[in-house]
Design an enzyme around this catalytic site. Sequence first.
Site, PDB file in Angstrom:
ATOM      1  N   HIS A  54       0.832  -1.204   0.000  1.00 17.06           N
ATOM      2  CA  HIS A  54       0.000   0.000   0.000  1.00 17.06           C
ATOM      3  C   HIS A  54       0.870   1.259   0.000  1.00 17.06           C
ATOM      4  O   HIS A  54       0.585   2.231  -0.706  1.00 17.06           O
ATOM      5  CB  HIS A  54      -0.864   0.060   1.256  1.00 17.06           C
ATOM      6  CG  HIS A  54      -1.796  -1.116   1.427  1.00 17.06           C
ATOM      7  ND1 HIS A  54      -1.655  -2.026   2.441  1.00 17.06           N
ATOM      8  CD2 HIS A  54      -2.884  -1.497   0.727  1.00 17.06           C
ATOM      9  CE1 HIS A  54      -2.628  -2.922   2.362  1.00 17.06           C
ATOM     10  NE2 HIS A  54      -3.385  -2.639   1.328  1.00 17.06           N
ATOM     11  N   GLY A 110      -2.661  -1.590  -7.317  1.00 15.45           N
ATOM     12  CA  GLY A 110      -1.537  -2.519  -7.401  1.00 15.45           C
ATOM     13  C   GLY A 110      -1.784  -3.612  -8.426  1.00 15.45           C
ATOM     14  O   GLY A 110      -2.893  -4.119  -8.552  1.00 15.45           O
TER      15      GLY A 110
HETATM   16  P1  AMP Z   1      -6.349  -3.837  -0.348  1.00 20.23           P
HETATM   17  O1  AMP Z   1      -6.204  -3.047   0.898  1.00 20.23           O
HETATM   18  O2  AMP Z   1      -5.897  -5.263  -0.218  1.00 20.23           O
HETATM   19  O3  AMP Z   1      -7.707  -3.698  -0.983  1.00 20.23           O
HETATM   20  O4  AMP Z   1      -5.342  -3.205  -1.393  1.00 20.23           O
HETATM   21  C1  AMP Z   1      -5.386  -1.844  -1.712  1.00 20.23           C
HETATM   22  C2  AMP Z   1      -4.488  -1.589  -2.874  1.00 20.23           C
HETATM   23  O5  AMP Z   1      -3.140  -1.968  -2.564  1.00 20.23           O
HETATM   24  C3  AMP Z   1      -4.897  -2.401  -4.129  1.00 20.23           C
HETATM   25  O6  AMP Z   1      -4.752  -1.575  -5.277  1.00 20.23           O
HETATM   26  C4  AMP Z   1      -3.876  -3.510  -4.130  1.00 20.23           C
HETATM   27  O7  AMP Z   1      -3.628  -4.039  -5.420  1.00 20.23           O
HETATM   28  C5  AMP Z   1      -2.654  -2.800  -3.589  1.00 20.23           C
HETATM   29  N1  AMP Z   1      -1.692  -3.757  -3.068  1.00 20.23           N
HETATM   30  C6  AMP Z   1      -1.899  -4.684  -2.110  1.00 20.23           C
HETATM   31  N2  AMP Z   1      -0.787  -5.445  -1.932  1.00 20.23           N
HETATM   32  C7  AMP Z   1       0.125  -4.974  -2.820  1.00 20.23           C
HETATM   33  C8  AMP Z   1       1.469  -5.336  -3.147  1.00 20.23           C
HETATM   34  N3  AMP Z   1       2.093  -6.325  -2.522  1.00 20.23           N
HETATM   35  N4  AMP Z   1       2.092  -4.631  -4.113  1.00 20.23           N
HETATM   36  C9  AMP Z   1       1.471  -3.621  -4.770  1.00 20.23           C
HETATM   37  N5  AMP Z   1       0.208  -3.229  -4.494  1.00 20.23           N
HETATM   38  C10 AMP Z   1      -0.452  -3.896  -3.543  1.00 20.23           C
END
Ligand code: AMP
Length: 283
Positions: free
Chosen positions: A37, A147
Amino acid sequence: MKLVHTIKETRDEITQARREGKIIGFVPTMGALHEGHLTLVKRAREECGFVVVSIFVNPTQFGPSDDLDNYPRTLESDAHKCEQAVVDLIFAPSPAEMYPRGFDTWVEVNGPAEMLEGALRPGHFRGATSVCAKLFNITNPDFTYFGKKDYQQLTVIRKMVRDLNLPMTVVPVDTVRERDGLAISSRNVYLSSVERNAALVLSRALKDVKAVFDSGERRVLTLKRIAESMIAAELMPRIDYVEIVDAETLTPIDEIERPAVLLLAVKIGSTRLIDNIELWREI
Ligand code: AMP
């Protein structure tokens, strides 16, 4: 940095920033913030004058057997991390703020939302696209950061933005990994140390397939089998899918003739992990 919980406060803050001529960058998250994030936030900070992070565990994208109640909620430490990353505004609404009584309008993307995660988790993308549409309307960003870790989600959101002419640019950000290759995820905390070790096979398999692809192999079945057999040999996994699909439409292909992506979802113990790698030569 300000932390607000209502749509009105969020709109007021962003209207003010716009009046000051600032470019708005928006990073939607479900909290439990980690380096993945924070890399999105860093990119937004580099490119925008005003950075908004939303923290909302969106109930409508969880299915009945998903882990909504147990999903980690760590607002205090998330706020601290955002402060250090020089975020301007955190929007952390309650479920009632986002879904007041009587809410009944949904944004549903067909095509890339129907396969893979979409087929296995009915309603997941409908919930994700609906909440993102709402968050985009609330924050009105110039740039929004997603991401590649959630490659299908990124594809579906891009399609929604394009199809609905939403006036913003979706910026894809490379997957952030631990030093040993494991893609960083809020769900990694559920892995025991044995499971965590076993989970390394996922990134190893992706890397090996990419190496074989880079050496000239273009047959999807051959490439897929490399990943499948590595994963099957390592542990007692439940493979939900290992698929190589067109990178834009996510439709199945037999031969790689344009940008493709290998997507996988594997359950290790009781933790479901997803990962992916793009298969195309750098031009
Ligand atoms: P989430 O909180 O899991 O909904 O993720 C929020 C954002 O962070 C989304 O756009 C995910 O794709 C991104 N994200 C989560 N983990 C990663 C990672 N390891 N690398 C890059 N982006 C990430």
